[in-house]
Design a protein around this motif. Structure first.
Motif, PDB file in Angstrom:
ATOM      1  N   TRP A 274       0.844  -1.373   0.123  1.00 16.90           N
ATOM      2  CA  TRP A 274       0.053  -0.018  -0.073  1.00 16.90           C
ATOM      3  C   TRP A 274       0.823   1.286  -0.132  1.00 16.90           C
ATOM      4  O   TRP A 274       0.719   2.308  -0.718  1.00 16.90           O
ATOM      5  CB  TRP A 274      -1.118  -0.048   1.304  1.00 16.90           C
ATOM      6  N   PHE A 275       1.950   1.230   0.943  1.00 11.56           N
ATOM      7  CA  PHE A 275       2.660   2.364   0.966  1.00 11.56           C
ATOM      8  C   PHE A 275       3.536   2.510  -0.207  1.00 11.56           C
ATOM      9  O   PHE A 275       3.932   3.845  -0.617  1.00 11.56           O
ATOM     10  CB  PHE A 275       3.651   2.548   2.223  1.00 11.56           C
TER      11      PHE A 275
ATOM     12  N   TYR B 187       1.284   4.179  -2.680  1.00 10.34           N
ATOM     13  CA  TYR B 187       0.984   5.657  -2.266  1.00 10.34           C
ATOM     14  C   TYR B 187       2.263   6.518  -2.575  1.00 10.34           C
ATOM     15  O   TYR B 187       2.282   7.614  -3.107  1.00 10.34           O
ATOM     16  CB  TYR B 187       1.137   5.522  -0.791  1.00 10.34           C
ATOM     17  N   HIS B 188       3.468   5.900  -2.260  1.00 10.52           N
ATOM     18  CA  HIS B 188       4.895   6.631  -2.943  1.00 10.52           C
ATOM     19  C   HIS B 188       4.893   6.925  -4.260  1.00 10.52           C
ATOM     20  O   HIS B 188       5.297   8.123  -4.703  1.00 10.52           O
ATOM     21  CB  HIS B 188       5.886   6.054  -2.381  1.00 10.52           C
TER      22      HIS B 188
ATOM     23  N   CYS C 155       2.193   7.027  -6.489  1.00  7.55           N
ATOM     24  CA  CYS C 155       1.236   7.968  -6.793  1.00  7.55           C
ATOM     25  C   CYS C 155       1.864   9.348  -6.703  1.00  7.55           C
ATOM     26  O   CYS C 155       1.579  10.202  -7.546  1.00  7.55           O
ATOM     27  CB  CYS C 155       0.042   7.819  -6.126  1.00  7.55           C
ATOM     28  N   GLN C 156       2.644   9.574  -5.558  1.00  2.79           N
ATOM     29  CA  GLN C 156       3.320  10.937  -5.458  1.00  2.79           C
ATOM     30  C   GLN C 156       4.050  11.331  -6.396  1.00  2.79           C
ATOM     31  O   GLN C 156       4.358  12.755  -6.743  1.00  2.79           O
ATOM     32  CB  GLN C 156       3.998  11.081  -4.165  1.00  2.79           C
TER      33      GLN C 156
ATOM     34  N   MET D   9      12.126   5.555  -0.790  1.00  3.43           N
ATOM     35  CA  MET D   9      11.130   4.818   0.582  1.00  3.43           C
ATOM     36  C   MET D   9      12.191   4.277   1.663  1.00  3.43           C
ATOM     37  O   MET D   9      11.688   3.772   2.399  1.00  3.43           O
ATOM     38  CB  MET D   9      10.623   3.846  -0.113  1.00  3.43           C
ATOM     39  N   LYS D  10      13.509   4.506   1.386  1.00 12.70           N
ATOM     40  CA  LYS D  10      14.236   4.177   2.604  1.00 12.70           C
ATOM     41  C   LYS D  10      14.550   2.617   2.414  1.00 12.70           C
ATOM     42  O   LYS D  10      14.405   2.209   3.572  1.00 12.70           O
ATOM     43  CB  LYS D  10      14.204   4.852   3.911  1.00 12.70           C
TER      44      LYS D  10
END
Lengths: 246, 246
Positions: free
Chosen positions: B20-21, B24-25, B27-28, B47-48
């Motif tokens: 999910w994240f 999310y990233h 999409c940014q 995303m590290k």
DNA sequence: ATTACTAAGAAGCGAGTAG
DNA sequence: TCTACTCGCTTCTTAGTAA
């Protein structure tokens, strides 16, 4: 903006993904209350993790100062802290911005009257009713698109067969043909509330760049409670290669 | 609603939190584009996580059908699929609902005129200006609160020292005292746009249950572009035990 | 009943490296 | 350069159980 987003950026490292989702799940339990009563066993079942992990998660959130907890005997009461609330809020805002990149979003602008004049002309109107399958409201909703959305929309429209409204002549003048494109329109905040509509491509009303005109049966400003600046989502219903991908 | 939320519930198990994240990233990174060009190394840095993990994540998203990817030589182009977009959308909607549980949210309702009558009375008005520190617009914004928000607000108001507007008498009649509570009001969608305001507690205008009246210097409907049904967030600025926690 | 510690086991990560 | 495989190592999860 910056300080609270920095908050999010700092907080949302991979080690905190579970924590974010834990808070998300806890918030869902709020309902109308301000305080959550939940056992670690229940939270575990809800999040599909063990009771032990759920317990650890709650402790982690307390350490992060995203929630506060009071233990009253066996029951623990949880409240979301300001910090936790702001984290959810900043994610919400980011999502909002980001969704505008994903969908074709139009912004409601002034100008319902001019377009309406052409719609109401009998020679056009009867064709709209027949060929679009609905009796359009005698006015158009004007939408402002950003450059990229406009470009994508134009691109999509090229791959779709338009509904052709034929031109005609009366005593006074000649009316050119009009192209329509079937589209589904819905308010940004309730994409499920869909209305069948059409994009009008009238030669002579290329009034302003990036402005498109929408025709629909209801008066959309009332139907969706729109005011200028509100956003709507457009979905071309002719499923081409591109529309599948968004 | 149900089908797309089920989608979310199914998708958002602990094993999918990173996914999910990741989405999310990604999409940014869209910005105004519809397609993302990113290397796994760059995504990793963003995303590290390591390049290897980032690569695995992208593959996972493809497997989940949240994104589609085309590799053109060394460069991979990513687009968000309908499924991925809907996942983000349903999280957005859930967050929206959930934030209404966290903050004190009022819904704008009709009724600006009656309250305004009292505000404008000189015996009151001069005191408002002096004691609130601003020249209030001669009308009130009426907000409807849900039961729980109303209860919490009342509870908070008890812990706060109100600004007391004294009653007075003129030729025709007697005017009772009015209590005001300092509050910050902001539109739901931009909590950073804050306006100093006051909740009016007028004995005789207890017109409807759960309706409160707000006094502020600007005409709030214009200032925040509010229409009926729009939501605003209220924050009591006297920091008591409770207000710290939300 | 609860929460939460410990220890064993599972899952995930990234370094090295191939294609 | 890229992506993505293997594999050792670390981290996280859960079962058992104490408090």
């Amino acid at each position: 903006m910056s300080e609270k987003n920095n908050n999010e950026i700092e907080s949302l490292t991979p080690e905190n993904y579970h924590n974010w989702f834990t808070l998300y799940h806890l918030c869902q339990l709020l309902g109308n209350r301000r305080t959550i009563e939940i056992t670690s066993k229940e939270l575990g079942r809800l999040m599909k993790i063990s009771q032990q992990t759920a317990s650890r998660r709650i402790n982690d959130l307390v350490d992060l100062n995203w929630i506060k907890r009071k233990k009253i005997g066996k029951i623990q009461k949880i409240v979301i802290t300001e910090k936790g609330a702001n984290l959810m809020l900043s994610t919400y805002k980011n999502l909002r911005k980001l969704l505008e990149s994903i969908f074709i979003v139009g912004e409601v602008t002034e100008g319902m009257k001019e377009g309406g004049y052409y719609v109401a002309i009998k020679g056009y109107y009867d064709q709209f009713v027949e060929k679009l399958g609905f009796k359009p409201y005698k006015g158009t909703l004007n939408l402002k698109l950003n450059d990229m959305d406009k470009e994508i929309l134009s691109e999509k429209m090229k791959t779709i067969n338009p509904v052709v409204i034929e031109g005609f002549k009366d005593q006074s003048r000649e009316y050119g043909p009009v192209l329509c494109y079937d589209v589904i329109i819905s308010p940004f905040h309730d994409r499920k509330d869909e209305v069948k509509a059409a994009i009008l491509d009238i030669e002579r009303t290329h009034h302003e760049k990036n402005i498109i005109e929408i025709l629909a049966e209801p008066y959309l400003r009332d139907r969706f409670k729109l005011k200028n600046g509100d956003k709507v989502i457009l979905t071309l219903n002719n499923p081409g290669e591109l529309s599948k991908n968004y």
